[in-house]
Write an enzyme that holds these catalytic residues in place. Sequence first.
Site, PDB file in Angstrom:
ATOM      1  N   THR A  40       2.674 -10.914  -1.149  1.00 41.60           N
ATOM      2  CA  THR A  40       2.165 -10.581  -2.491  1.00 41.60           C
ATOM      3  C   THR A  40       2.450  -9.133  -2.893  1.00 41.60           C
ATOM      4  O   THR A  40       2.699  -8.846  -4.072  1.00 41.60           O
ATOM      5  CB  THR A  40       0.648 -10.862  -2.546  1.00 41.60           C
ATOM      6  OG1 THR A  40       0.443 -12.221  -2.183  1.00 41.60           O
ATOM      7  CG2 THR A  40       0.093 -10.619  -3.925  1.00 41.60           C
ATOM      8  N   SER A  45       2.902  -7.088 -10.649  1.00 42.10           N
ATOM      9  CA  SER A  45       3.318  -6.347 -11.857  1.00 42.10           C
ATOM     10  C   SER A  45       3.511  -4.858 -11.594  1.00 42.10           C
ATOM     11  O   SER A  45       3.978  -4.134 -12.479  1.00 42.10           O
ATOM     12  CB  SER A  45       2.286  -6.505 -12.977  1.00 42.10           C
ATOM     13  OG  SER A  45       1.957  -7.843 -13.199  1.00 42.10           O
ATOM     14  N   HIS A  49      -3.584  -0.096 -12.316  1.00 38.21           N
ATOM     15  CA  HIS A  49      -4.562  -0.305 -13.386  1.00 38.21           C
ATOM     16  C   HIS A  49      -5.557   0.851 -13.409  1.00 38.21           C
ATOM     17  O   HIS A  49      -5.935   1.377 -12.370  1.00 38.21           O
ATOM     18  CB  HIS A  49      -5.315  -1.618 -13.159  1.00 38.21           C
ATOM     19  CG  HIS A  49      -4.430  -2.822 -13.262  1.00 38.21           C
ATOM     20  ND1 HIS A  49      -3.928  -3.266 -14.454  1.00 38.21           N
ATOM     21  CD2 HIS A  49      -3.949  -3.658 -12.310  1.00 38.21           C
ATOM     22  CE1 HIS A  49      -3.175  -4.339 -14.246  1.00 38.21           C
ATOM     23  NE2 HIS A  49      -3.163  -4.594 -12.951  1.00 38.21           N
ATOM     24  N   VAL A 171      -0.245 -14.387  13.913  1.00 33.13           N
ATOM     25  CA  VAL A 171      -1.534 -14.588  14.594  1.00 33.13           C
ATOM     26  C   VAL A 171      -1.906 -16.067  14.475  1.00 33.13           C
ATOM     27  O   VAL A 171      -1.947 -16.612  13.370  1.00 33.13           O
ATOM     28  CB  VAL A 171      -2.623 -13.686  13.974  1.00 33.13           C
ATOM     29  CG1 VAL A 171      -3.995 -14.015  14.565  1.00 33.13           C
ATOM     30  CG2 VAL A 171      -2.267 -12.217  14.173  1.00 33.13           C
ATOM     31  N   LYS A 248      -5.293 -11.067 -16.711  1.00 30.77           N
ATOM     32  CA  LYS A 248      -4.994 -10.024 -17.702  1.00 30.77           C
ATOM     33  C   LYS A 248      -3.942 -10.450 -18.715  1.00 30.77           C
ATOM     34  O   LYS A 248      -3.662  -9.717 -19.651  1.00 30.77           O
ATOM     35  CB  LYS A 248      -4.554  -8.750 -16.988  1.00 30.77           C
ATOM     36  CG  LYS A 248      -5.671  -8.124 -16.162  1.00 30.77           C
ATOM     37  CD  LYS A 248      -5.224  -6.834 -15.532  1.00 30.77           C
ATOM     38  CE  LYS A 248      -6.187  -6.385 -14.456  1.00 30.77           C
ATOM     39  NZ  LYS A 248      -6.220  -7.286 -13.281  1.00 30.77           N
ATOM     40  N   GLU A 335      -7.012  -9.911  -4.808  1.00 28.94           N
ATOM     41  CA  GLU A 335      -6.092 -10.245  -5.906  1.00 28.94           C
ATOM     42  C   GLU A 335      -5.972  -9.008  -6.799  1.00 28.94           C
ATOM     43  O   GLU A 335      -6.420  -7.924  -6.431  1.00 28.94           O
ATOM     44  CB  GLU A 335      -6.602 -11.475  -6.664  1.00 28.94           C
ATOM     45  CG  GLU A 335      -7.975 -11.320  -7.260  1.00 28.94           C
ATOM     46  CD  GLU A 335      -8.407 -12.532  -8.080  1.00 28.94           C
ATOM     47  OE1 GLU A 335      -7.567 -13.351  -8.446  1.00 28.94           O
ATOM     48  OE2 GLU A 335      -9.615 -12.643  -8.357  1.00 28.94           O
ATOM     49  N   CYS A 399      26.093   0.564  -3.641  1.00 19.18           N
ATOM     50  CA  CYS A 399      25.664  -0.338  -4.723  1.00 19.18           C
ATOM     51  C   CYS A 399      26.067   0.287  -6.056  1.00 19.18           C
ATOM     52  O   CYS A 399      25.495   1.307  -6.458  1.00 19.18           O
ATOM     53  CB  CYS A 399      24.151  -0.552  -4.649  1.00 19.18           C
ATOM     54  SG  CYS A 399      23.488  -1.419  -6.084  1.00 19.18           S
TER      55      CYS A 399
HETATM   56  C1  LIG Z   1       1.373 -12.144 -10.108  1.00 20.11           C
HETATM   57  C2  LIG Z   1       0.636 -10.963  -9.537  1.00 20.11           C
HETATM   58  C3  LIG Z   1       0.498  -9.797 -10.272  1.00 20.11           C
HETATM   59  C4  LIG Z   1      -0.200  -8.714  -9.750  1.00 20.11           C
HETATM   60  N1  LIG Z   1      -0.205  -7.525 -10.421  1.00 20.11           N
HETATM   61  C5  LIG Z   1      -0.865  -6.468  -9.910  1.00 20.11           C
HETATM   62  C6  LIG Z   1      -0.832  -5.212 -10.561  1.00 20.11           C
HETATM   63  O1  LIG Z   1      -0.120  -5.019 -11.528  1.00 20.11           O
HETATM   64  N2  LIG Z   1      -1.596  -4.216 -10.060  1.00 20.11           N
HETATM   65  C7  LIG Z   1      -2.377  -4.387  -8.978  1.00 20.11           C
HETATM   66  O2  LIG Z   1      -3.101  -3.471  -8.626  1.00 20.11           O
HETATM   67  N3  LIG Z   1      -2.374  -5.544  -8.291  1.00 20.11           N
HETATM   68  C8  LIG Z   1      -1.626  -6.578  -8.713  1.00 20.11           C
HETATM   69  N4  LIG Z   1      -1.592  -7.753  -8.043  1.00 20.11           N
HETATM   70  C9  LIG Z   1      -2.361  -7.863  -6.811  1.00 20.11           C
HETATM   71  C10 LIG Z   1      -1.668  -7.178  -5.643  1.00 20.11           C
HETATM   72  O3  LIG Z   1      -0.298  -7.510  -5.584  1.00 20.11           O
HETATM   73  C11 LIG Z   1      -2.378  -7.637  -4.360  1.00 20.11           C
HETATM   74  O4  LIG Z   1      -3.750  -7.415  -4.516  1.00 20.11           O
HETATM   75  C12 LIG Z   1      -1.916  -6.897  -3.119  1.00 20.11           C
HETATM   76  O5  LIG Z   1      -0.519  -6.884  -3.028  1.00 20.11           O
HETATM   77  C13 LIG Z   1      -2.547  -7.573  -1.916  1.00 20.11           C
HETATM   78  O6  LIG Z   1      -2.100  -6.951  -0.757  1.00 20.11           O
HETATM   79  P1  LIG Z   1      -2.505  -7.560   0.649  1.00 20.11           P
HETATM   80  O7  LIG Z   1      -2.059  -6.575   1.656  1.00 20.11           O
HETATM   81  O8  LIG Z   1      -3.940  -7.956   0.640  1.00 20.11           O
HETATM   82  O9  LIG Z   1      -1.700  -8.942   0.745  1.00 20.11           O
HETATM   83  P2  LIG Z   1      -0.168  -9.225   1.142  1.00 20.11           P
HETATM   84  O10 LIG Z   1       0.753  -8.267   0.514  1.00 20.11           O
HETATM   85  O11 LIG Z   1       0.076 -10.674   0.890  1.00 20.11           O
HETATM   86  O12 LIG Z   1      -0.135  -8.961   2.694  1.00 20.11           O
HETATM   87  C14 LIG Z   1      -0.701  -9.843   3.627  1.00 20.11           C
HETATM   88  C15 LIG Z   1       0.171  -9.828   4.850  1.00 20.11           C
HETATM   89  O13 LIG Z   1      -0.448 -10.617   5.861  1.00 20.11           O
HETATM   90  C16 LIG Z   1       0.573 -11.233   6.603  1.00 20.11           C
HETATM   91  N5  LIG Z   1       0.022 -12.399   7.285  1.00 20.11           N
HETATM   92  C17 LIG Z   1      -0.576 -13.484   6.736  1.00 20.11           C
HETATM   93  N6  LIG Z   1      -0.962 -14.341   7.692  1.00 20.11           N
HETATM   94  C18 LIG Z   1      -0.592 -13.796   8.874  1.00 20.11           C
HETATM   95  C19 LIG Z   1      -0.718 -14.211  10.222  1.00 20.11           C
HETATM   96  N7  LIG Z   1      -1.300 -15.360  10.563  1.00 20.11           N
HETATM   97  N8  LIG Z   1      -0.221 -13.401  11.191  1.00 20.11           N
HETATM   98  C20 LIG Z   1       0.381 -12.230  10.875  1.00 20.11           C
HETATM   99  N9  LIG Z   1       0.510 -11.800   9.621  1.00 20.11           N
HETATM  100  C21 LIG Z   1       0.033 -12.551   8.623  1.00 20.11           C
HETATM  101  C22 LIG Z   1       1.617 -11.605   5.562  1.00 20.11           C
HETATM  102  O14 LIG Z   1       2.896 -11.764   6.144  1.00 20.11           O
HETATM  103  C23 LIG Z   1       1.544 -10.444   4.595  1.00 20.11           C
HETATM  104  O15 LIG Z   1       2.552  -9.473   4.828  1.00 20.11           O
HETATM  105  C24 LIG Z   1      -0.841  -8.824  -8.497  1.00 20.11           C
HETATM  106  C25 LIG Z   1      -0.658  -9.993  -7.742  1.00 20.11           C
HETATM  107  C26 LIG Z   1       0.106 -11.037  -8.244  1.00 20.11           C
HETATM  108  C27 LIG Z   1       0.375 -12.234  -7.397  1.00 20.11           C
END
Ligand SMILES: Cc1cc2nc3c(=O)[nH]c(=O)nc-3n(C[C@H](O)[C@H](O)[C@H](O)COP(=O)(O)OP(=O)(O)OC[C@H]3O[C@@H](n4cnc5c(N)ncnc54)[C@H](O)[C@@H]3O)c2cc1C
Length: 479
Positions: A40, A45, A49, A171, A248, A335, A399
């Site tokens: 994610t 985007s 924010h 994991v 949003k 999220e 590139c």
């Molecule tokens: C469409 C969209 C638009 C968004 N726009 C914005 C924005 O403009 N501004 C903003 O602030 N936020 C935005 N967000 C939210 C933001 O992208 C997320 O909140 C953030 O990236 C979450 O980060 P994370 O580290 O929790 O998750 P992730 O980036 O998903 O990281 C989780 C990691 O856990 C790893 N993982 C999962 N299961 C296992 C396992 N069993 N063993 C080992 N590793 C594992 C995965 O490989 C992954 O790398 C948006 C999200 C989306 C989808």
Amino acid sequence: MEDVIVIGAGAVGAFVARSLSRYQLSVLVIDRENDVGDETSMANSAIVHSGYDPDPGTKKAFFNVAGNRMFPQLAKELDVDFGQVGTMTIAIEDSQMPMLRELMKRAAENGVPAQLLSAEETKRLEPNVNPEVKASLLCPTGGIVNPFALVAHAMENALDNGVRLSLCETVIGIVRKADFYEVRTDKGVHEAKVVVNAAGVHSDEIASMIEPIDWKINPRKGEYYVLDHYAPGLVNHVLFPLPSAKGKGVLVTMTTSGNYLVGPSSEFVSDKDDTATDGMTLADVKAQALRLVPSIPFNQEIRVYAGLRATPSTHDFIIEPSKKYRDFINAAGIESPGLASSPAIGEYVATKLVGAVIDLVPKADYNPRVRPYVRPLTLSLKERNALIRKNPAYGYIVCQCEKVSLGEIQDVLSRSLPCLSVKALKKRTRAGFGKCQGGFCQPQAIRILAAHYHETPLEVLYDRVGSHIVIDETKKEAK
Ligand SMILES: Cc1cc2nc3c(=O)[nH]c(=O)nc-3n(C[C@H](O)[C@H](O)[C@H](O)COP(=O)(O)OP(=O)(O)OC[C@H]3O[C@@H](n4cnc5c(N)ncnc54)[C@H](O)[C@@H]3O)c2cc1C
């Protein structure tokens, strides 16, 4: 035995690791992908924010506002492209005015600077906005960031300060022992005193490995268009419609690289790995965006993509110890605005939650800065010439679309954070991000990665394990 294992190397895991790296702890980050920020955190985007939108009193509001305030300094420390361009939420119908005023009130309650602009003031700042605009809410502290660099540089900084990272390791189970955890993976078993669950859309599965949970992550897909960067000035701020129950809404923004981003859609899906795009959804995204800015040059489209929001059934971030164990910490359901919040979440998890169960002794030699990145395109011609005289690799362009030099690629490969795939190289340097999408530079990227990490180009991956690009030599000598 590790002091802390962090599961997940997205934005949240990377910032938890970076904050922990200030202290004398052994920290291991585990991620199933072969690069950091590969789920994610790379498909969103990329908006920092301001925090005008989340309901006051929620964790989303708290961490968003706190994270946003950290960005100006953080961007300098981590050498990440960040622009505090401001966001504008646009009302196009009279019926939307009460909602706009409600957002103004929410912004005030969340401590976010905001200003209501008339139709004329809005059009002066955004000449290409729908001429039917009635008013807008300007939030000057909102911004845009390079999301790939944000995660990679945060993790690089953590590694430079002693954290260890294991990629391509999934994991599969966690067992609570007397006073530690056994973290079982597809590669073996690790032991840790504290576990931080930052596994994004999979965080509910990880949490339920140690106890039954009463919440769930429902993946919600967002699809986008990316436009080329040859038409500056279409929008000057991040333009949002009024938010709805679905989020949003479809925004129009410039990115830190000067491209335009249009999206996202918002649809719940059942498969947590489903990042496919579809024509009908994208057509709807296009129609919504054109309502905001009628002259978007969709003929400049170079790519579409989708990301999955880790939408929690609780409707708020879950950043707390598990019910049973204070040393099993969930950073789940992050999220949007999770990217903007991630630096503040990292700080809170490290100092308040990990700090509640383990002594945090500061390191004397902690360095918050990454080694500065050289960006030839930002230099004057004179400076660039001097750089090329010193290191001719900066004069060799790999590139052509994005003007990425061999020198920049060599710099990335010399850093603590591994860059194991063509996609990782693309995210680090932008080589392959342009109009041809790697059509011309990919063979060179393969050769460079092969020379650095492998025996032969046949071993180079595009992305995940198994995604080989070259499967045989076509012009080998007949045997
Ligand atoms: C469409 C969209 C638009 C968004 N726009 C914005 C924005 O403009 N501004 C903003 O602030 N936020 C935005 N967000 C939210 C933001 O992208 C997320 O909140 C953030 O990236 C979450 O980060 P994370 O580290 O929790 O998750 P992730 O980036 O998903 O990281 C989780 C990691 O856990 C790893 N993982 C999962 N299961 C296992 C396992 N069993 N063993 C080992 N590793 C594992 C995965 O490989 C992954 O790398 C948006 C999200 C989306 C989808």
